[in-house]
Design an enzyme around this catalytic site. Structure first.
Site, PDB file in Angstrom:
ATOM      1  CG  MET A 136      53.366  35.882  47.779  1.00  0.00           C
ATOM      2  SD  MET A 136      52.344  37.368  48.085  1.00  0.00           S
ATOM      3  CE  MET A 136      53.315  38.621  47.253  1.00  0.00           C
ATOM      4  CD  GLU A 255      49.093  40.640  43.978  1.00  0.00           C
ATOM      5  OE1 GLU A 255      48.557  39.511  43.903  1.00  0.00           O
ATOM      6  OE2 GLU A 255      50.146  40.853  44.626  1.00  0.00           O
TER       7      GLU A 255
END
Length: 392
Positions: A136, A255
């Site tokens: 990301m 996460e």
């Protein structure tokens, strides 16, 4: 969980544990004592976890036990993922790339992938034959995921990907990278142009940069990744084009729970190390543990750590029930990681000069814990999410 006796905690002390969970945990502990603990310092020096260790984890059934049976998994609950993350963290934070692979990357494929993608990749995730990463962050975009600049433009049967990613855990050894990219750079709002693609390591136009040197987490390989007109098959799109940001928001809850769990486990380990040390170390003719300052500091740390454990375990239960606990998870992620950082400083102080020596585990814990308030969304972003969800 803080143990006040030498006995193992009762099943009821962890609300999501069953006898099956404890059997799995005990088996994994024995495995790690044999296959990880004796070699971990060497891995730290080499700045890499050997692929053979990944394969051994897979061969013994420790990777991705939650994955459906049709792909080779056990279809187990998230409690098994909690055990994997915690037991690896007890060995060392440099093993964080393993739960990232099994419980952060794999769920994207399991939840949003096609049947072809699931059948192709998940069985190899389980065996350790394939290592994965999620990309990301970019040199110019971290917490602001809508601001990523990596583009993916359709060209026949392919997406042509251009851009760069950085700070990518497992980046050096990854066989498969899940990347966030812009398929529509002109979308308004910007996040509607974000999509997710699976990029295999042998993709034309894909290359790895240098292995980044970090303050801590030395055995966790972290890399820069480059895409120079990389040709990615269109069938490697995860879910629907333009929905990547939505998918990421859905999966960040898990996460961040794992991030909080890791920091919580690290804090518990630091406290145990320190209690053992102050009982043995003497100053002015008596054990350091007999000084009131030491006793008060340990009491304060133990209390904060127990509060963290209670909070995190409650969120694990709610997450397993499928509840939306984004606000509470954001609270846990920032508070527990900040608490663990405070714990590291105080525990090192109680170790005195020895705490600053690499041969003592507390020194490694001190440098490893710092990044926990940064990754998976900075703690400042966590506070922004909390305030927004409170209507401020």
């Amino acid at each position: 969980m803080i143990n006040t006796s030498k006995k193992e905690p009762l099943v009821g002390q962890r609300p999501f544990f069953t006898e099956e969970h404890l059997l799995f945990r005990d088996s994994l502990r024995k495995f790690l004592e044999k296959e990880a603990v004796p070699f971990y310092e060497e891995w730290e020096k080499n700045r890499l976890i050997p692929i053979s260790f990944w394969e051994k984890l897979g061969q013994n059934g420790y990777l991705g036990s939650w994955i459906d049976e049709q792909y080779g998994g056990l279809g187990a609950d998230f409690g098994f993922s909690v055990i994997l993350a915690e037991e690896l963290e007890r060995v060392g934070s440099g093993l964080m790339g393993i739960p990232l692979h099994t419980d952060i990357v794999a769920p994207y494929i399991a939840s949003f992938g096609t049947e072809t993608q699931k059948s192709r990749y998940l069985p190899q995730f389980l065996t350790g034959e394939m290592i994965s990463a999620i990309a990301m962050t970019e040199p110019g975009a971290g917490s602001d995921l809508s601001g990523i600049q990596t583009t993916a433009v359709k060209s026949g049967d392919y997406y042509i990907v251009n851009g760069a990613k950085t700070f990518i855990t497992n980046g050096i050894q990854a066989d498969l990278i899940l990347i966030a990219c812009k398929t529509d750079p002109h979308a308004v709002p910007a996040h509607k142009g974000v999509s997710l693609l699976l990029v295999e390591a042998d993709t034309i136009g894909f290359s790895r940069g240098r292995k980044l040197e970090k303050v801590g987490h030395h055995s966790s390989d972290t890399a820069e990744l480059f895409f120079d007109s990389a040709k990615v098959p269109r069938e490697n799109l995860i879910g629907e084009e333009g929905n990547g940001f939505i998918y990421m928001m859905q999966k960040l809850q898990q996460e961040r729970i794992i991030s909080a769990l890791n920091a919580q486990t690290a804090a518990e380990d630091m406290l145990e190390l320190t209690i053992n040390y102050v009982k043995q170390r003497e100053a002015f003719g008596k054990a350091i543990s007999q000084f009131q300052n030491t006793q008060f500091t340990i009491a304060e740390l133990a209390t904060e750590i127990q509060l963290g454990r209670t909070f995190v375990d409650d969120l694990v239960v709610k997450h397993m029930q499928g509840l939306d606990v984004v606000t509470e998870v954001s609270m846990a992620k920032w508070w527990v990681t900040d608490m663990a950082k405070r714990c590291a400083g105080k525990c090192m102080q109680l170790h005195g000069g020895y705490g600053y020596m690499e041969e003592y585990k507390i020194a490694r814990r001190y440098r490893d814990i710092a990044v926990t308030s940064i990754f998976a969304g900075t703690n400042e972003i966590m506070k922004k999410i909390i305030s927004k969800n409170l209507g401020i």
